[in-house]
Design a protein around this motif. Sequence first.
Motif, short mmCIF file in Angstrom:
data_model
loop_
_atom_site.label_atom_id
_atom_site.label_comp_id
_atom_site.label_asym_id
_atom_site.label_seq_id
_atom_site.Cartn_x
_atom_site.Cartn_y
_atom_site.Cartn_z
N THR A 162 9.09 129.62 -37.92
CA THR A 162 9.01 129.84 -39.36
C THR A 162 9.42 131.27 -39.69
O THR A 162 10.17 131.53 -40.65
N ASP A 171 12.15 124.00 -42.64
CA ASP A 171 11.05 124.33 -41.74
C ASP A 171 10.18 123.10 -41.53
O ASP A 171 9.41 122.73 -42.40
N GLU A 172 10.35 122.47 -40.40
CA GLU A 172 9.63 121.25 -40.07
C GLU A 172 9.63 120.26 -41.22
O GLU A 172 8.59 119.89 -41.75
MG MG Z 1 5.95 127.17 -38.68
#
Ligand code: MG
Lengths: 590, 230
Positions: free
Chosen positions: B51, B174-175
């Motif tokens: 992140t 992000d994910e």
């Molecule tokens: Mg993360």
Amino acid sequence: MTPRAQVGLIARFLGRSRGHFAFAGVGLVVGSATLAFFLALSLGIRERVLNRLYPVNQAELVVETVRLFGLGIEVPSRLDEASMAALRALPGVTGAFPKQRSRFQAVLWGGREVIGRDARVEAFFDGLDPALILDELRASEIEVMGPEHPGTACSTDVDCGSGGRCDAGSCLRRTWWDAFRDPGGRLACRADAGCPPGYACSGGRCAVPCGEGCPANSTCVLGECLRACANDAACDPGEACLGTAMGRACQRLSCHLDDARKAESDDPDVLRGTVVPPPGKASSEGVPERCPAGTYCATDSVLVASGACEAPIPVLLSPFLLEIYNRVAATALDLRRLSGLEVLVGVPFAMKYGESYFVADDSWERRAIRRCRVVGFSPKAMDFGVTMPLAAAQRANAMLRGRDAASEFTSVVVTTARNEDLPRVISDAKVLGLVPAPRSEEARKAANMLLILSLVFALVSLVILGISAINITHTFLMLVTERRVEIAVYRAVGARLLDIRLLVLGEAAALGVLGGVAGVAVAWALGQGVNVAAASILGRVPGAPADLFLFTPGVVLAGLACAVLFALLGAWVPAGRAARTDPATVLSQG
Amino acid sequence: MIRVEHLVKTYPGQAAEAGGGRLPSALRDVSMSVSRGEFLAVVGRSGSGKTTLLNVIGGLDRAWTGLVEVDGRDLAHLPDRDLSLLRNRTLGFVFQAFHLLPHLTILENVTLPAWFGTSDRDRADAEGRARQALERVGLGNRASDRPTRLSAGERQRVAVARALLNRPAILLCDEPTGNLDAATGAAVLDIFLELNRRDGTTLVIATHEPRVSEAAGRRIVLEAGRMVEE
Ligand SMILES: [Mg+2]
Ligand SMILES: Nc1ncnc2c1ncn2[C@@H]1O[C@H](COP(=O)(O)OP(=O)(O)OP(=O)(O)O)[C@@H](O)[C@H]1O
């Protein structure tokens, strides 16, 4: 972010936190309402009450009576031209305008046109310098009569009917400020002591002697200064522009009535009499047969039929007089009530000098009849009586009581360039034996009191606004925390730091505008309420204004601007906090 | 398209080297690059710095040392105005937690980036572009709904549509499938793949789902802030 997007976004998001905003905005409403209310009140009272009587840069002075050893012996000092010169020489003084009251008994009759029959009352009058109230007359005329519009086309004054005047091809009404000036006149005399100051008795009438040369625009004709002219229009009413050995000059027309008693007549035609041509002039050489239209033959006394052509003396009435008439006289005597000031404008009446209902009449040869005409209104006019141009009053006092009476003034209004100069001028005038007239002094104290009061309340409103700014800070800090994610998303999709700051400040400004508008509206509504309440208390006070408040654009703007300013102040810190929101941290959290 | 050299990111409370009870930096001397049209997966265990890396590349995080260039611009020396414009025009973000604004409709959420453009014309045709983007993620019929009435997968697709509004050259995710079940995640992944193939959008996706990293053209592995594998 463009300004329009900014505004659009603020507008869309403003309604979202209505509850919070209503809470934060209450302080703004109360604060700006307080500010606007007291600003409008103090402006209103100053403009509508105090300034009409005594503008803050003027004071009326009278002679101080010195009481010797408390024995009741008064040592009078005189207020005359010499005192005027001394006053004008004081630093800070821009003008000294004397007033002179009538020094003899008189009665007046007239008013049939408006109240149904002639009123006959004891007459009092005073004279004041038209220059002192020129601007005020102009303002109050517009207030009473409305703004002046050019009317129908015309070529001379006659086309405009009674009271109108022809100006640049269209009719205008006869205005107060140019009607209120000395129309001139001639005084019969036996000695210099029977003439006003500056005049000498020559050939049985008062004339300006050529002794030390004549004023500009006038020429010396047979020992007398006469105004030079090209035609009759350059002369006072009742004068004619006649050829003399020294060129053309204004000469007052001599006249006579059929009979001395005709002077009491109300028929304008009879009053115009017959003109007596000056010696060596035939009637055909520019000398009219009768006194010119708008003038009458003013006889030297009630005993004789001869005199000179004169225009009626223009007089001002006090609005108080009208109210007292309506409230007291009209009811008690069952006369017609007068709807407004304007119906009195142009009304003619007559004054008989030297007679009285209260005291003994003067000798017959001193009694004389003079015509007058109401030209307007001023709170500076006498409350119980009429006010005429100073020179006309001086002429009347000289006729009945001689030069001494005509050269002594009752009071003087001094004007200063700046309000701050007034206290010093007043203390300097004390050395000359002059003190503020009681009414002037009270007005000055009231004005000061008002100033202090409005300052206090302006301060109170600033405190309220300050508190509401703190309130806004708290509310906005909370909102900024609450909207952390929203702000971070804005940043992620392209908002600049400045955009975020401006969004918060913009919301505050919008809140300020809403609060300010509501505040001014509340102040206005409160003002109306106070007016109604005051009307029931002040209703019986003559001359009390119907509206005590003056909501000028400046007052509205001040209320609005302060609300916006304090809202912005309150939001300053929260806006900074919003801009410092770290999008990386906020958005990485679930 | 993206160039990162000797990137070091140290959060407050971290130290450049571990020890004395302090954690090491979140990113320690990371160097990598992504070329135009590439699909890069960033993998690694929880806390490895994925992140953090995406936030630095996206210009959301400005406190770091090293060199980061995005679309030819040196982020370290870009003023806020230009960096914001870069986020608005060149970059699109998709977060694990979606971050849709609940008080706006789906359509309004998707048009949001248009409000922060440099001209008013951006906003004029934003609605049309937003509807296109919603069609693209298969939610054309939900435009006037509130995000709270959507399922997690639908929300993530709205977030993707929002990221696509200004047709960014680079998409940072992000994910994106972290909160979704397998089937929904697959649907979202399909959208990404299509974007990459058809539009040539450069994709950088942080993930620990093998399915996603296998679909990627290339992957880097982070471990405790260091790049251990290309
Ligand atoms: Mg993360
Ligand atoms: N705001 C922060 N303040 C301090 N330390 C932080 C902060 N954000 C992350 N870290 C630390 O930095 C390191 C990297 O975190 P990061 O969030 O980048 O990991 P990640 O790979 O995204 O993990 P995950 O897979 O769980 O999302 C972690 O050790 C974390 O504790």
